[in-house]
Design an enzyme around this catalytic site. Structure first.
Site, short mmCIF file in Angstrom:
data_model
loop_
_atom_site.label_atom_id
_atom_site.label_comp_id
_atom_site.label_asym_id
_atom_site.label_seq_id
_atom_site.Cartn_x
_atom_site.Cartn_y
_atom_site.Cartn_z
N ASP A 32 -10.08 1.29 -6.37
CA ASP A 32 -10.12 0.87 -7.78
C ASP A 32 -10.56 -0.58 -7.93
OD1 ASP A 32 -9.81 1.13 -10.48
OD2 ASP A 32 -7.67 0.69 -10.46
N ARG A 36 -14.32 -3.97 -12.79
CA ARG A 36 -13.89 -5.37 -13.02
C ARG A 36 -14.61 -6.33 -12.10
NH1 ARG A 36 -7.85 -3.97 -12.44
NH2 ARG A 36 -8.80 -1.98 -11.91
N HIS A 49 -19.88 -0.20 -8.42
CA HIS A 49 -19.69 1.04 -7.64
C HIS A 49 -20.48 0.99 -6.33
CE1 HIS A 49 -17.32 2.66 -10.80
NE2 HIS A 49 -18.30 2.81 -11.66
N SER A 77 -12.40 11.42 -9.77
CA SER A 77 -11.27 12.24 -10.21
C SER A 77 -11.72 13.25 -11.27
CB SER A 77 -10.16 11.35 -10.77
OG SER A 77 -10.44 11.01 -12.11
N GLU A 79 -10.63 13.48 -13.96
CA GLU A 79 -10.59 12.79 -15.26
C GLU A 79 -11.80 11.85 -15.43
OE1 GLU A 79 -7.68 13.08 -13.28
OE2 GLU A 79 -7.22 14.80 -14.57
N ASN A 80 -12.49 11.54 -14.33
CA ASN A 80 -13.63 10.61 -14.43
C ASN A 80 -14.82 11.19 -15.20
OD1 ASN A 80 -13.09 9.06 -11.16
ND2 ASN A 80 -12.43 8.38 -13.16
N ARG A 83 -15.97 9.52 -18.51
CA ARG A 83 -16.70 8.23 -18.59
C ARG A 83 -18.10 8.46 -19.19
NH1 ARG A 83 -14.92 4.21 -13.73
NH2 ARG A 83 -12.71 4.69 -13.86
N ARG A 200 -3.31 1.11 -3.31
CA ARG A 200 -4.15 0.95 -4.49
C ARG A 200 -4.46 -0.53 -4.68
NH1 ARG A 200 -4.25 4.14 -10.10
NH2 ARG A 200 -6.11 3.11 -10.92
N SER A 208 -2.45 7.73 -10.58
CA SER A 208 -3.61 8.30 -11.29
C SER A 208 -4.01 9.67 -10.76
CB SER A 208 -4.80 7.34 -11.24
OG SER A 208 -4.50 6.14 -11.90
N GLU A 219 4.65 5.75 1.55
CA GLU A 219 4.93 4.39 1.08
C GLU A 219 3.77 3.96 0.20
OE1 GLU A 219 7.69 2.66 1.64
OE2 GLU A 219 8.51 4.30 2.85
C1 FPP Z 1 -12.79 3.11 -9.75
O1 FPP Z 1 -13.18 1.85 -10.19
C2 FPP Z 1 -13.75 3.61 -8.76
C3 FPP Z 1 -14.41 4.79 -8.87
C4 FPP Z 1 -14.23 5.70 -10.00
C5 FPP Z 1 -15.37 5.21 -7.83
C6 FPP Z 1 -15.00 4.84 -6.44
C7 FPP Z 1 -15.96 5.36 -5.45
C8 FPP Z 1 -16.50 4.65 -4.45
C9 FPP Z 1 -16.18 3.23 -4.23
C10 FPP Z 1 -17.42 5.24 -3.43
C11 FPP Z 1 -17.45 6.73 -3.41
C12 FPP Z 1 -18.06 7.20 -2.20
C13 FPP Z 1 -18.07 8.48 -1.82
C14 FPP Z 1 -18.59 8.85 -0.49
C15 FPP Z 1 -17.56 9.54 -2.68
P1 FPP Z 1 -13.28 1.59 -11.74
O2 FPP Z 1 -14.67 1.87 -12.17
O3 FPP Z 1 -12.24 2.39 -12.46
O4 FPP Z 1 -12.96 0.07 -11.81
P2 FPP Z 1 -12.28 -0.70 -13.02
O5 FPP Z 1 -10.86 -0.17 -13.11
O6 FPP Z 1 -12.33 -2.12 -12.59
O7 FPP Z 1 -13.08 -0.41 -14.25
#
Ligand code: FPP
Length: 261
Positions: A32, A36, A49, A77, A79-80, A83, A200, A208, A219
């Site tokens: 996560d 930001r 990303h 997820s 839920e994503n 977006r 996290r 989440s 843990e």
């Molecule tokens: C959350 O950050 C991050 C994600 C939804 C995507 C995470 C995925 C990767 C880093 C790589 C994935 C790679 C593979 C192989 C599947 P956010 O966008 O919610 O950050 P924010 O809370 O700061 O807005």
């Protein structure tokens, strides 16, 4: 003076046994903070990303040396999907970005890749990519990388319940035989050891919908670093925090004695 073991309050270094100095075998990470990280730099979230993929590469490379054998990461997820379409499409491109760069290395270095979550709902090219990563690394057993993609803990539990109900309705399963072990066998995480440590980064303190069943005795460690800045030192710090915990699995510590409860 007669030797005596230390009480938990006296410990500066954790003692062996439950809560002892061993590393967590199965670490799971909610990656996560990408958005930001990008915002802080005046960059589009997309670049956050992409930087997150670099952090994933660093973390996978560092984990075995820190004693971790299973690493599960939350990539997308259920839920994503809510977006903006452009961001979803960038997130859907991340597996290709990661595996194009690293699949050969994972294959060579003995890493077995497994995708968790629903294949249904993903575009055929993404499914093909996840299948290919699984297929090409199927013979590996040095380290296990699970990528949760289109995954939700509740969805996974609901899917398992539906599969068991179907098996029972078709007479292939006796409902009376369903216990925790049988149920766990229906989850997309079937066969994995339970999560020892869930990390996290980014300062948020919630699961989440990640590994709800598997987190039973994990843990939880929350770190302030944003995921794109995550590195070996961040993972080592999370593991050090884990090692300082007393894990009792429902037992009770009465002074020096671990009492099963
Ligand atoms: C959350 O950050 C991050 C994600 C939804 C995507 C995470 C995925 C990767 C880093 C790589 C994935 C790679 C593979 C192989 C599947 P956010 O966008 O919610 O950050 P924010 O809370 O700061 O807005």
């Amino acid at each position: 003076m007669a030797a005596r073991s230390r009480t938990s309050r006296e410990r500066s270094e954790p003692a062996p046994g439950p809560g002892g100095p061993q590393a967590p075998l199965h670490v799971a990470i909610v990656m996560d903070g990408n958005g930001r990280w990008a915002q802080k730099r005046g960059l589009p979230r997309t670049l956050g990303h992409r930087a997150g993929v670099e952090a994933l590469k660093r973390t996978v490379a560092a984990a075995p040396g820190l004693g971790v054998r299973w690493l599960t990461v939350f990539g997308f997820s259920t839920e994503n999907w809510s977006r903006p379409a452009a961001e979803v499409s960038e997130l859907m491109a991340l597996p290709k970005r990661y595996f194009d760069a690293d699949l050969k290395r994972l294959e060579r270095e003995g890493v077995r890749v497994r995708a968790l979550g629903r294949r249904q709902g993903l575009a055929p090219d993404v499914v093909a990519l996840l299948d290919e990563a699984e297929r090409r690394t199927a013979g590996n057993d040095r380290f296990f990388l699970q990528v949760a993609f289109n995954y939700g803990g509740q969805a996974d539990i609901a899917d398992a319940a539906r599969r068991l109900a179907e098996a029972a309705a078709e007479g292939r399963l006796d409902p009376a035989s369903i216990d925790e072990k049988v149920f766990a066998g229906g989850l997309s995480t079937a066969g994995l050891p339970p999560a020892d440590l869930i990390v996290r980064p980014s300062g948020e303190q919630r699961l989440s919908n990640f590994l709800l069943w598997e987190a039973a005795y994990a843990e939880l460690v929350f770190q302030d670093v944003l995921w794109p800045d995550y590195d070996e030192a961040s993972l080592a710090a999370a593991i050090a925090a884990f090692r300082a915990r007393d894990r009792r699995f429902g037992g009770a510590v009465s002074d020096d004695v671990l009492v099963a409860g």
